[in-house]
Write a protein that holds these residues in place. Structure first.
Motif, PDB file in Angstrom:
ATOM      1  N   ALA A  86      43.953  29.094  45.331  1.00  0.00           N
ATOM      2  CA  ALA A  86      44.005  29.919  46.183  1.00  0.00           C
ATOM      3  C   ALA A  86      44.877  29.058  47.604  1.00  0.00           C
ATOM      4  O   ALA A  86      45.606  29.185  48.125  1.00  0.00           O
ATOM      5  CB  ALA A  86      43.514  31.198  46.791  1.00  0.00           C
ATOM      6  N   ASN A 133      43.288  35.624  43.055  1.00  0.00           N
ATOM      7  CA  ASN A 133      42.813  36.580  44.330  1.00  0.00           C
ATOM      8  C   ASN A 133      42.055  35.391  45.255  1.00  0.00           C
ATOM      9  O   ASN A 133      42.265  33.690  44.167  1.00  0.00           O
ATOM     10  CB  ASN A 133      41.935  37.314  43.812  1.00  0.00           C
ATOM     11  CG  ASN A 133      40.456  36.038  43.266  1.00  0.00           C
ATOM     12  OD1 ASN A 133      39.535  35.766  43.621  1.00  0.00           O
ATOM     13  ND2 ASN A 133      40.737  37.337  42.019  1.00  0.00           N
ATOM     14  N   SER A 181      51.476  43.552  50.360  1.00  0.00           N
ATOM     15  CA  SER A 181      49.925  42.887  48.921  1.00  0.00           C
ATOM     16  C   SER A 181      50.524  41.799  48.505  1.00  0.00           C
ATOM     17  O   SER A 181      49.707  41.779  47.177  1.00  0.00           O
ATOM     18  CB  SER A 181      50.218  43.727  48.467  1.00  0.00           C
ATOM     19  OG  SER A 181      50.344  45.611  48.249  1.00  0.00           O
ATOM     20  N   ASN A 241      44.020  39.616  49.000  1.00  0.00           N
ATOM     21  CA  ASN A 241      42.697  40.472  48.600  1.00  0.00           C
ATOM     22  C   ASN A 241      41.729  39.396  47.478  1.00  0.00           C
ATOM     23  O   ASN A 241      42.090  38.734  47.393  1.00  0.00           O
ATOM     24  CB  ASN A 241      43.087  41.349  46.731  1.00  0.00           C
ATOM     25  CG  ASN A 241      43.765  40.291  45.996  1.00  0.00           C
ATOM     26  OD1 ASN A 241      44.872  39.860  46.176  1.00  0.00           O
ATOM     27  ND2 ASN A 241      43.507  40.020  44.642  1.00  0.00           N
ATOM     28  N   GLN A 242      40.690  39.493  48.036  1.00  0.00           N
ATOM     29  CA  GLN A 242      39.412  38.564  47.758  1.00  0.00           C
ATOM     30  C   GLN A 242      38.963  38.289  46.138  1.00  0.00           C
ATOM     31  O   GLN A 242      38.730  37.371  46.102  1.00  0.00           O
ATOM     32  CB  GLN A 242      38.201  38.637  48.848  1.00  0.00           C
ATOM     33  CG  GLN A 242      37.190  37.644  48.823  1.00  0.00           C
ATOM     34  CD  GLN A 242      37.609  36.457  48.899  1.00  0.00           C
ATOM     35  OE1 GLN A 242      38.207  36.666  50.190  1.00  0.00           O
ATOM     36  NE2 GLN A 242      37.062  35.200  48.499  1.00  0.00           N
ATOM     37  N   THR A 243      38.621  39.225  46.287  1.00  0.00           N
ATOM     38  CA  THR A 243      38.651  39.287  44.207  1.00  0.00           C
ATOM     39  C   THR A 243      39.905  40.338  43.093  1.00  0.00           C
ATOM     40  O   THR A 243      40.588  40.350  44.089  1.00  0.00           O
ATOM     41  CB  THR A 243      37.201  40.005  44.496  1.00  0.00           C
ATOM     42  OG1 THR A 243      37.226  41.732  44.819  1.00  0.00           O
ATOM     43  CG2 THR A 243      36.131  39.800  45.243  1.00  0.00           C
ATOM     44  N   MET A 284      43.662  42.125  40.459  1.00  0.00           N
ATOM     45  CA  MET A 284      44.164  41.564  40.729  1.00  0.00           C
ATOM     46  C   MET A 284      44.655  41.945  42.001  1.00  0.00           C
ATOM     47  O   MET A 284      45.016  42.991  42.357  1.00  0.00           O
ATOM     48  CB  MET A 284      44.098  41.875  39.875  1.00  0.00           C
ATOM     49  CG  MET A 284      46.057  41.539  38.869  1.00  0.00           C
ATOM     50  SD  MET A 284      46.199  42.116  37.472  1.00  0.00           S
ATOM     51  CE  MET A 284      45.331  41.391  36.414  1.00  0.00           C
ATOM     52  N   ARG A 285      46.098  40.921  42.190  1.00  0.00           N
ATOM     53  CA  ARG A 285      46.984  41.350  43.190  1.00  0.00           C
ATOM     54  C   ARG A 285      47.556  42.765  42.342  1.00  0.00           C
ATOM     55  O   ARG A 285      48.253  42.816  41.379  1.00  0.00           O
ATOM     56  CB  ARG A 285      48.537  40.580  43.587  1.00  0.00           C
ATOM     57  CG  ARG A 285      47.029  39.117  44.195  1.00  0.00           C
ATOM     58  CD  ARG A 285      48.597  38.104  45.171  1.00  0.00           C
ATOM     59  NE  ARG A 285      48.975  37.925  43.663  1.00  0.00           N
ATOM     60  CZ  ARG A 285      50.481  37.143  43.886  1.00  0.00           C
ATOM     61  NH1 ARG A 285      50.612  36.741  45.330  1.00  0.00           N
ATOM     62  NH2 ARG A 285      51.714  37.110  42.947  1.00  0.00           N
ATOM     63  N   ILE A 303      48.028  36.259  49.293  1.00  0.00           N
ATOM     64  CA  ILE A 303      47.158  36.134  48.272  1.00  0.00           C
ATOM     65  C   ILE A 303      46.275  37.283  49.425  1.00  0.00           C
ATOM     66  O   ILE A 303      45.140  36.827  49.973  1.00  0.00           O
ATOM     67  CB  ILE A 303      46.312  35.938  47.714  1.00  0.00           C
ATOM     68  CG1 ILE A 303      47.085  34.842  46.938  1.00  0.00           C
ATOM     69  CG2 ILE A 303      45.655  35.645  47.172  1.00  0.00           C
ATOM     70  CD1 ILE A 303      45.801  33.683  45.477  1.00  0.00           C
TER      71      ILE A 303
END
Length: 238
Positions: A97, A91, A228, A65-67, A69-70, A63
């Motif tokens: 997570a 996220n 990603s 990304n902090q916020t 959607m991947r 994961i």
């Protein structure tokens, strides 16, 4: 080659675990169970995969990304939303997570490298992220997902019966072939139904692991990439 499937509980719920062994072109069921703690899951991996193996995890183990959607989550909705098989967005701000990423890191520490690309049938220690619903859509040629996760017991049980029959009847016909005499029967109580559901999901994960290792991109699609996040899904059968 050992092919392990982990239907990871994203919270403290038990996780389904399946180990298939691939010899030549045939898969044999070696273990099917549930475990509750991450320590027990990893101990099971150590026991079942002392050497070459591939582990498929139904959970977001990468994961970045902090916020939001991947990329693989967006692609899952794009390709499989019409089958009701879009995945839950992940996220780093979400409660699960740390647990799901931690499992991926623990597998890496054991030598299981992420394998969004792979040389088919090459020995090694690999891990991939998978998602059973789109895998079943393509492997079983479904018009929509089998809806055994939500609803009343009376609604879920026949859908889980369908999954059981697909596993017993269809996977022995796809290469690599799953040699399987029987599976747990479908119970009537909710807690027992959930236990069987977790085990069947882990079996699908393990089969996708075998299918990816056996065929690579010839017969699989990869939603996303190493940077990603990614999900490996069998391509539609031809």
């Amino acid at each position: 080659m050992r092919c392990l499937g982990i239907d990871l509980g994203w919270s403290s719920n038990p996780s389904g675990l399946c180990c298939l062994e691939l010899v030549d072109r045939t898969l044999t069921l070696r273990d099917l169970r549930r475990e509750s703690s991450i320590d027990n899951i990893l101990a099971w991996v150590d026991q079942q995969a002392p050497d070459c193996a591939i582990v498929a995890v139904d959970a977001p183990t990468l994961i970045p990304n902090q916020t939001g959607m991947r990329l693989p989550d967006r692609l899952a909705h794009k390709h499989f939303g019409r089958y009701h098989a879009g995945c839950y967005p992940a996220n780093l701000g979400l409660p699960f997570a740390d647990r799901t990423v931690g499992v991926g890191l623990s597998l890496e520490a054991r030598g299981f490298e992420h394998a969004p690309t792979i040389e088919p049938q090459h020995p090694g220690r690999y891990q991939i992220e998978v998602f059973p619903h789109p895998a079943m859509v393509n492997l079983f040629q479904l018009s929509q997902i089998l809806k055994y996760k939500k609803g009343t017991i009376a609604q879920r049980k026949p859908e889980l019966e369908k999954l059981r029959q697909f596993i017993l009847e269809r996977l022995p016909q796809i290469e690599p072939r799953l040699k399987l005499e029987t599976l747990p029967s479908i119970p009537n109580k909710g807690t027992e139904l959930k236990a069987v559901e977790d085990q069947f999901d882990s079996l699908i994960c393990a089969y996708v692991a075998a299918y990816w290792w056996y065929w690579g991109t010839e017969k699989n699609m990869v939603l996303g990439d190493r940077a990603s996040g990614y999900i490996v899904v069998p391509s539609p059968l031809t």
